[in-house]
Design a protein around this motif. Sequence first.
Motif, short mmCIF file in Angstrom:
data_model
loop_
_atom_site.label_atom_id
_atom_site.label_comp_id
_atom_site.label_asym_id
_atom_site.label_seq_id
_atom_site.Cartn_x
_atom_site.Cartn_y
_atom_site.Cartn_z
N THR A 81 14.28 49.65 -95.64
CA THR A 81 13.78 49.55 -94.27
C THR A 81 13.54 50.96 -93.72
O THR A 81 14.20 51.92 -94.11
CB THR A 81 14.78 48.83 -93.36
OG1 THR A 81 16.05 49.50 -93.40
CG2 THR A 81 14.96 47.38 -93.79
N GLU A 83 12.24 53.25 -89.97
CA GLU A 83 12.13 53.21 -88.51
C GLU A 83 10.70 53.54 -88.10
O GLU A 83 10.17 54.59 -88.47
CB GLU A 83 13.11 54.19 -87.87
CG GLU A 83 14.56 53.85 -88.12
CD GLU A 83 15.51 54.82 -87.44
OE1 GLU A 83 15.02 55.76 -86.75
OE2 GLU A 83 16.73 54.66 -87.60
N ARG A 84 10.07 52.65 -87.37
CA ARG A 84 8.71 52.85 -86.88
C ARG A 84 8.60 52.27 -85.46
O ARG A 84 9.31 51.33 -85.12
CB ARG A 84 7.68 52.15 -87.79
CG ARG A 84 7.66 52.64 -89.22
CD ARG A 84 7.05 54.01 -89.34
NE ARG A 84 6.91 54.43 -90.73
CZ ARG A 84 7.80 55.15 -91.40
NH1 ARG A 84 8.92 55.55 -90.80
NH2 ARG A 84 7.59 55.48 -92.67
N GLU A 85 7.69 52.83 -84.68
CA GLU A 85 7.49 52.36 -83.31
C GLU A 85 6.02 52.00 -83.06
O GLU A 85 5.12 52.58 -83.66
CB GLU A 85 7.90 53.43 -82.29
CG GLU A 85 9.39 53.60 -82.10
CD GLU A 85 10.02 54.39 -83.22
OE1 GLU A 85 9.36 55.34 -83.73
OE2 GLU A 85 11.16 54.07 -83.60
N GLU A 99 10.37 48.88 -81.10
CA GLU A 99 10.92 49.31 -82.39
C GLU A 99 10.50 48.27 -83.44
O GLU A 99 11.19 47.28 -83.65
CB GLU A 99 12.43 49.42 -82.32
CG GLU A 99 12.95 50.43 -81.32
CD GLU A 99 12.86 51.85 -81.83
OE1 GLU A 99 12.68 52.02 -83.06
OE2 GLU A 99 12.98 52.78 -81.02
N GLY A 101 9.98 48.89 -86.74
CA GLY A 101 10.55 49.13 -88.05
C GLY A 101 9.53 48.88 -89.16
O GLY A 101 8.33 48.88 -88.93
N SER A 154 17.66 47.82 -89.98
CA SER A 154 17.61 49.23 -90.36
C SER A 154 18.74 49.53 -91.34
O SER A 154 19.75 48.82 -91.40
CB SER A 154 17.74 50.14 -89.12
OG SER A 154 19.00 49.93 -88.48
#
Length: 244
Positions: A81, A83-85, A99, A101, A154
């Motif tokens: 996984t 982290e993406r926004e 968020e 992801g 996450s």
Amino acid sequence: MSTRTARSRGQSHVVGVVLLLGLTMVALGGLTAVVGSVVDGQTAAADEARVAGTFDDGLRPTEQTGPNRVQVRFGDGRLTTVERELRILTPTGVRSEIEVGGLVYTSGSARTAFVGGAVVRGQPENSWLVREPPVTVTRDNSTLVVGAAAVNESGATVSGSGGVTAHLRTNVTHTHTRFPTTNYRVAVETATPAPLARHFRSIGGRTTVTDIDGDGVPSVVFSVDGQQAVHLVVHAMHVEVAGG
């Protein structure tokens, strides 16, 4: 012919044979390495395609509600996984930040990602869309419909070699929010911005690429002419990742 001369010629013949055998072994070793590299590359490409197909077929949060299970299989590599926004921007700042992801599979140069509902294959310098992001605009540019598929997980990783199965459990829910009309931009954070930028331009938008939060991962910022109302639909996936 003297005994010494015959012995010398015999020794030279042996030395020549040994050198020839040595050169042959070196050549065969190089050929084996090349063949091994080709086979490894083909295996990695097959895994990349298989994972992309699984993401595309199994992870469809815009069409699903409730629980679902997906098995991601690959020979070698790592599924993790990230982290993406996704952000909705106005002239005065960030109107909404989600968020979303993501899930990324890697094995050597092979790479497949699921981010925000889009599925992308390839490395950042050479990547393409398997499935477009769920972001659309009406013909008259009056309304933006922004789908945001949020992984909601996450720190999860499944990796190995010789045959790996990652189990994804999802439980999809949806929320809808309407924002009033103004000048909007939509920013999707992704390590592979080029294919998303091409897609947004193909539907009549303008794009820029920038690292909004300074974390080293760029965002594709998409906008169209005029002012729009925005319908934001968050598809919360509640993903659980486990090995098996």
